[in-house]
Write an enzyme that holds these catalytic residues in place. Structure first.
Site, PDB file in Angstrom:
ATOM      1  CD  GLN A 192       5.911 -12.022   3.177  1.00  0.00           C
ATOM      2  OE1 GLN A 192       4.975 -11.522   3.795  1.00  0.00           O
ATOM      3  NE2 GLN A 192       6.514 -11.415   2.163  1.00  0.00           N
TER       4      GLN A 192
ATOM      5  N   GLY B  52       2.180  -5.117   4.616  1.00  0.00           N
ATOM      6  CA  GLY B  52       1.727  -6.387   5.172  1.00  0.00           C
ATOM      7  C   GLY B  52       2.886  -7.367   5.212  1.00  0.00           C
TER       8      GLY B  52
ATOM      9  CG  HIS C  96       0.074 -10.026  -1.093  1.00  0.00           C
ATOM     10  ND1 HIS C  96       0.654  -9.708  -2.299  1.00  0.00           N
ATOM     11  CD2 HIS C  96       1.087 -10.433  -0.288  1.00  0.00           C
ATOM     12  CE1 HIS C  96       1.961  -9.939  -2.219  1.00  0.00           C
ATOM     13  NE2 HIS C  96       2.250 -10.358  -1.007  1.00  0.00           N
ATOM     14  CD  GLU C  97       0.951  -9.732   3.495  1.00  0.00           C
ATOM     15  OE1 GLU C  97       1.710 -10.700   3.714  1.00  0.00           O
ATOM     16  OE2 GLU C  97       1.307  -8.762   2.808  1.00  0.00           O
TER      17      GLU C  97
ATOM     18  CB  CYS D 163       5.640  -9.998  -2.798  1.00  0.00           C
ATOM     19  SG  CYS D 163       5.820 -11.212  -1.472  1.00  0.00           S
ATOM     20  CG  LEU D 164       7.908  -6.620   2.176  1.00  0.00           C
ATOM     21  CD1 LEU D 164       7.797  -6.612   3.688  1.00  0.00           C
ATOM     22  CD2 LEU D 164       8.724  -5.423   1.700  1.00  0.00           C
TER      23      LEU D 164
ATOM     24  CG  HIS E 290       2.813 -14.542   1.777  1.00  0.00           C
ATOM     25  ND1 HIS E 290       3.867 -14.975   0.998  1.00  0.00           N
ATOM     26  CD2 HIS E 290       2.717 -13.209   1.549  1.00  0.00           C
ATOM     27  CE1 HIS E 290       4.378 -13.949   0.326  1.00  0.00           C
ATOM     28  NE2 HIS E 290       3.693 -12.860   0.644  1.00  0.00           N
TER      29      HIS E 290
HETATM   30 ZN    ZN Z   1       4.033 -11.027  -0.164  1.00  0.00          ZN
END
Ligand code: ZN
Length: 194
Positions: free
Chosen positions: A68, A63, A154-155, A112-113, A158
């Site tokens: 991000q 995701g 999660h997304e 998380c990226l 953000h």
């Molecule tokens: Zn994340």
């Protein structure tokens, strides 16, 4: 009296250049901001969404949210397909609204990226209903459970400037403190160079 300034453009119409989109790491300030609704995407916005899907694959994520990659918009993409190699599982969420369908949250490991090297146990609803606009701007509704439900939450966080570090106990946060400090040093270094 000063000369009247040009009226500021509609924030939602500020679509970044697709070539400028790249992964942002903690503590990039955009990761802490609440994002603006996008509405029905125009061509430029669709190009950005397509690029987000590419970047999600490139970084091997399941995701990715617009902030991000440096885009202030309520948009995220997911693909929780375990093979991860088909575009069939690609999903686009624009201006999503979430409604939990489960009472008891479940804690599970998340990464998380934007926080490389960090994994935290985060409590999430196990099932939810989401209403959003799709890539074509058409509204749709989706009931999700399991990994997809977790990924969506999660997304969606953000889009409100919330990272997993804000969703865990103080104890867990302390455990990753040195990693966060490391990321901050790397980010400062990167900023100095650009
Ligand atoms: Zn994340």
């Amino acid at each position: 009296m000063t000369t009247p300034s040009r009226s500021s453009p509609d924030p939602a119409s500020e679509i970044p250049d697709v070539g400028d989109l790249h992964l942002r790491y903690y503590p990039d300030p955009l990761l802490g901001k609440r994002c603006r609704p996008l509405g029905v995407p125009n061509r430029a916005a669709q190009a950005c969404i397509q690029r987000m899907i590419e970047l999600m694959y490139e970084h091997q994520g399941i995701g990715l949210a617009a902030p991000q990659v440096g885009w202030n918009a309520r948009v995220f993409v997911t693909n929780v397909d375990p093979d991860g190699l088909t575009s069939e599982g690609d999903r686009v969420f624009i201006d999503p609204q979430l409604e939990p369908l489960s009472e008891v949250p479940e804690a599970e490991d998340e990464g998380c990226l934007s926080l490389p090297g960090i994994r935290l146990e985060v409590e999430r609803a196990t099932a939810l209903r989401v209403q959003a606009l799709g890539f074509d701007g058409e509204p749709y509704q989706l009931d999700a459970a399991g990994l997809l439900a977790r990924c969506i939450q999660h997304e969606n966080d953000h889009l409100d400037g919330i990272l997993i570090t804000a969703r865990v106990s103080t104890l867990q946060r302390i455990a990753v403190r040195s990693k966060l400090r490391e990321l901050k040093l790397q980010w400062d270094e990167q900023e100095r160079r650009t």
